[in-house]
Design a protein around this motif. Structure first.
Motif, PDB file in Angstrom:
ATOM      1  N   ARG A   1      -3.051 -10.742 -22.615  1.00 46.54           N
ATOM      2  CA  ARG A   1      -3.705 -11.813 -21.851  1.00 46.54           C
ATOM      3  C   ARG A   1      -4.694 -11.221 -20.846  1.00 46.54           C
ATOM      4  NH1 ARG A   1       0.706 -14.260 -21.098  1.00 46.54           N
ATOM      5  NH2 ARG A   1       1.212 -13.390 -19.064  1.00 46.54           N
ATOM      6  N   ARG A   2      -4.280 -10.165 -20.145  1.00 42.93           N
ATOM      7  CA  ARG A   2      -5.163  -9.511 -19.172  1.00 42.93           C
ATOM      8  C   ARG A   2      -6.363  -8.864 -19.872  1.00 42.93           C
ATOM      9  NH1 ARG A   2      -4.320 -11.089 -14.086  1.00 42.93           N
ATOM     10  NH2 ARG A   2      -4.511  -9.059 -13.153  1.00 42.93           N
ATOM     11  N   LYS A   3      -6.128  -8.324 -21.050  1.00 39.52           N
ATOM     12  CA  LYS A   3      -7.204  -7.704 -21.821  1.00 39.52           C
ATOM     13  C   LYS A   3      -8.236  -8.754 -22.234  1.00 39.52           C
ATOM     14  CE  LYS A   3      -7.936  -4.551 -25.670  1.00 39.52           C
ATOM     15  NZ  LYS A   3      -7.283  -3.780 -26.724  1.00 39.52           N
ATOM     16  N   ARG A   4      -7.776  -9.926 -22.648  1.00 35.46           N
ATOM     17  CA  ARG A   4      -8.692 -11.015 -23.020  1.00 35.46           C
ATOM     18  C   ARG A   4      -9.497 -11.495 -21.814  1.00 35.46           C
ATOM     19  NH1 ARG A   4      -4.264 -12.750 -26.095  1.00 35.46           N
ATOM     20  NH2 ARG A   4      -3.698 -14.247 -24.480  1.00 35.46           N
ATOM     21  N   GLN A   5      -8.922 -11.341 -20.623  1.00 41.14           N
ATOM     22  CA  GLN A   5      -9.621 -11.728 -19.393  1.00 41.14           C
ATOM     23  C   GLN A   5     -10.619 -10.662 -18.953  1.00 41.14           C
ATOM     24  OE1 GLN A   5      -6.275 -12.250 -16.771  1.00 41.14           O
ATOM     25  NE2 GLN A   5      -5.898 -14.352 -17.440  1.00 41.14           N
ATOM     26  N   GLY A   6     -10.676  -9.548 -19.689  1.00 39.67           N
ATOM     27  CA  GLY A   6     -11.604  -8.479 -19.358  1.00 39.67           C
ATOM     28  C   GLY A   6     -11.079  -7.509 -18.329  1.00 39.67           C
ATOM     29  N   LEU A   7      -9.792  -7.511 -18.098  1.00 42.17           N
ATOM     30  CA  LEU A   7      -9.189  -6.632 -17.101  1.00 42.17           C
ATOM     31  C   LEU A   7      -8.523  -5.443 -17.779  1.00 42.17           C
ATOM     32  CD1 LEU A   7      -7.555  -9.333 -14.818  1.00 42.17           C
ATOM     33  CD2 LEU A   7      -9.708  -8.135 -14.469  1.00 42.17           C
ATOM     34  N   VAL A   8      -8.550  -4.316 -17.121  1.00 42.18           N
ATOM     35  CA  VAL A   8      -7.870  -3.122 -17.622  1.00 42.18           C
ATOM     36  C   VAL A   8      -6.932  -2.610 -16.540  1.00 42.18           C
ATOM     37  CG1 VAL A   8      -9.721  -2.417 -19.178  1.00 42.18           C
ATOM     38  CG2 VAL A   8      -9.713  -1.583 -16.852  1.00 42.18           C
ATOM     39  N   ARG A   9      -5.882  -1.973 -16.991  1.00 45.06           N
ATOM     40  CA  ARG A   9      -4.938  -1.370 -16.057  1.00 45.06           C
ATOM     41  C   ARG A   9      -5.466   0.011 -15.707  1.00 45.06           C
ATOM     42  NH1 ARG A   9       0.120  -1.575 -14.137  1.00 45.06           N
ATOM     43  NH2 ARG A   9       1.312   0.362 -14.054  1.00 45.06           N
ATOM     44  N   LEU A  10      -5.458   0.332 -14.429  1.00 44.15           N
ATOM     45  CA  LEU A  10      -5.994   1.596 -13.966  1.00 44.15           C
ATOM     46  C   LEU A  10      -4.992   2.231 -13.024  1.00 44.15           C
ATOM     47  CD1 LEU A  10      -8.548   3.402 -13.849  1.00 44.15           C
ATOM     48  CD2 LEU A  10      -9.232   2.058 -11.875  1.00 44.15           C
ATOM     49  N   GLU A  11      -4.728   3.493 -13.257  1.00 49.31           N
ATOM     50  CA  GLU A  11      -3.796   4.207 -12.391  1.00 49.31           C
ATOM     51  C   GLU A  11      -4.544   5.343 -11.707  1.00 49.31           C
ATOM     52  OE1 GLU A  11       0.199   6.900 -12.839  1.00 49.31           O
ATOM     53  OE2 GLU A  11      -0.031   5.168 -14.154  1.00 49.31           O
ATOM     54  N   VAL A  12      -4.432   5.429 -10.416  1.00 54.66           N
ATOM     55  CA  VAL A  12      -5.087   6.498  -9.653  1.00 54.66           C
ATOM     56  C   VAL A  12      -4.068   7.165  -8.747  1.00 54.66           C
ATOM     57  CG1 VAL A  12      -7.367   5.419  -9.677  1.00 54.66           C
ATOM     58  CG2 VAL A  12      -5.808   4.935  -7.811  1.00 54.66           C
ATOM     59  N   SER A  13      -4.342   8.407  -8.407  1.00 51.25           N
ATOM     60  CA  SER A  13      -3.496   9.129  -7.463  1.00 51.25           C
ATOM     61  C   SER A  13      -4.297   9.345  -6.189  1.00 51.25           C
ATOM     62  CB  SER A  13      -3.073  10.479  -8.045  1.00 51.25           C
ATOM     63  OG  SER A  13      -2.287  10.288  -9.193  1.00 51.25           O
ATOM     64  N   VAL A  14      -3.786   8.822  -5.090  1.00 49.29           N
ATOM     65  CA  VAL A  14      -4.450   8.957  -3.799  1.00 49.29           C
ATOM     66  C   VAL A  14      -3.407   9.323  -2.750  1.00 49.29           C
ATOM     67  CG1 VAL A  14      -6.292   7.321  -4.350  1.00 49.29           C
ATOM     68  CG2 VAL A  14      -4.222   6.506  -3.252  1.00 49.29           C
ATOM     69  N   ARG A  15      -3.887   9.742  -1.610  1.00 55.40           N
ATOM     70  CA  ARG A  15      -2.967  10.011  -0.501  1.00 55.40           C
ATOM     71  C   ARG A  15      -2.291   8.709  -0.095  1.00 55.40           C
ATOM     72  NH1 ARG A  15      -7.202  13.728   1.114  1.00 55.40           N
ATOM     73  NH2 ARG A  15      -6.291  15.813   1.148  1.00 55.40           N
ATOM     74  N   GLU A  16      -1.094   8.847   0.393  1.00 56.17           N
ATOM     75  CA  GLU A  16      -0.321   7.670   0.792  1.00 56.17           C
ATOM     76  C   GLU A  16      -1.069   6.846   1.837  1.00 56.17           C
ATOM     77  OE1 GLU A  16       4.150   6.552   2.444  1.00 56.17           O
ATOM     78  OE2 GLU A  16       3.656   8.621   1.924  1.00 56.17           O
ATOM     79  N   SER A  17      -1.761   7.526   2.735  1.00 53.93           N
ATOM     80  CA  SER A  17      -2.491   6.811   3.779  1.00 53.93           C
ATOM     81  C   SER A  17      -3.693   6.033   3.229  1.00 53.93           C
ATOM     82  CB  SER A  17      -2.960   7.793   4.848  1.00 53.93           C
ATOM     83  OG  SER A  17      -3.825   8.760   4.284  1.00 53.93           O
ATOM     84  N   ASP A  18      -4.203   6.416   2.050  1.00 55.61           N
ATOM     85  CA  ASP A  18      -5.344   5.730   1.438  1.00 55.61           C
ATOM     86  C   ASP A  18      -4.939   4.579   0.522  1.00 55.61           C
ATOM     87  OD1 ASP A  18      -7.157   7.378   2.711  1.00 55.61           O
ATOM     88  OD2 ASP A  18      -7.245   8.815   1.045  1.00 55.61           O
ATOM     89  N   ALA A  19      -3.656   4.486   0.185  1.00 48.41           N
ATOM     90  CA  ALA A  19      -3.198   3.456  -0.754  1.00 48.41           C
ATOM     91  C   ALA A  19      -3.552   2.035  -0.299  1.00 48.41           C
ATOM     92  CB  ALA A  19      -1.701   3.594  -1.005  1.00 48.41           C
ATOM     93  N   PRO A  20      -3.350   1.673   0.964  1.00 48.70           N
ATOM     94  CA  PRO A  20      -3.725   0.317   1.375  1.00 48.70           C
ATOM     95  C   PRO A  20      -5.226   0.050   1.227  1.00 48.70           C
ATOM     96  CG  PRO A  20      -2.294   1.310   3.026  1.00 48.70           C
ATOM     97  CD  PRO A  20      -2.653   2.382   2.049  1.00 48.70           C
TER      98      PRO A  20
END
Length: 90
Positions: free
Chosen positions: A12-31
């Motif tokens: 359903r998300r794919k049909r909406q044009g959305l992709v799942r993306l995973e990134v690694s960032v510092r904990e302080s940058d997550a928000p």
């Protein structure tokens, strides 16, 4: 059953044009990253926010003169004195 629900959700998300993306960032940058993702998903503000991000993150476009100065050609001066206009009689 959980697998089927998850697969259906992802389709359903794919049909909406959305992709799942995973990134690694510092904990302080997550928000901050979550806030950026939220702005991009807000239909009312996404276009303006996307434009602002592109302007801030894209490198400046060099002028033609800057490109020539960077070219591997030696001995050419690109700066010159301004010529004064000459008088012309009609």
């Amino acid at each position: 059953m959980a697998k089927n629900a998850l697969a259906a959700h992802r389709q359903r998300r794919k049909r909406q044009g959305l992709v799942r993306l995973e990134v690694s960032v510092r904990e302080s940058d997550a928000p901050l990253i979550r806030q950026v993702a939220g702005e991009l998903n807000d239909p009312e503000r996404a276009a303006e926010f996307r434009s602002m991000l592109r302007k801030q993150l894209s490198p400046p476009v060099p002028t033609f003169k800057e490109l020539l100065e960077r070219a591997p050609i030696g001995g050419i001066e690109f700066d010159r004195d301004r010529d004064l206009p000459r008088e012309v009689e009609f």
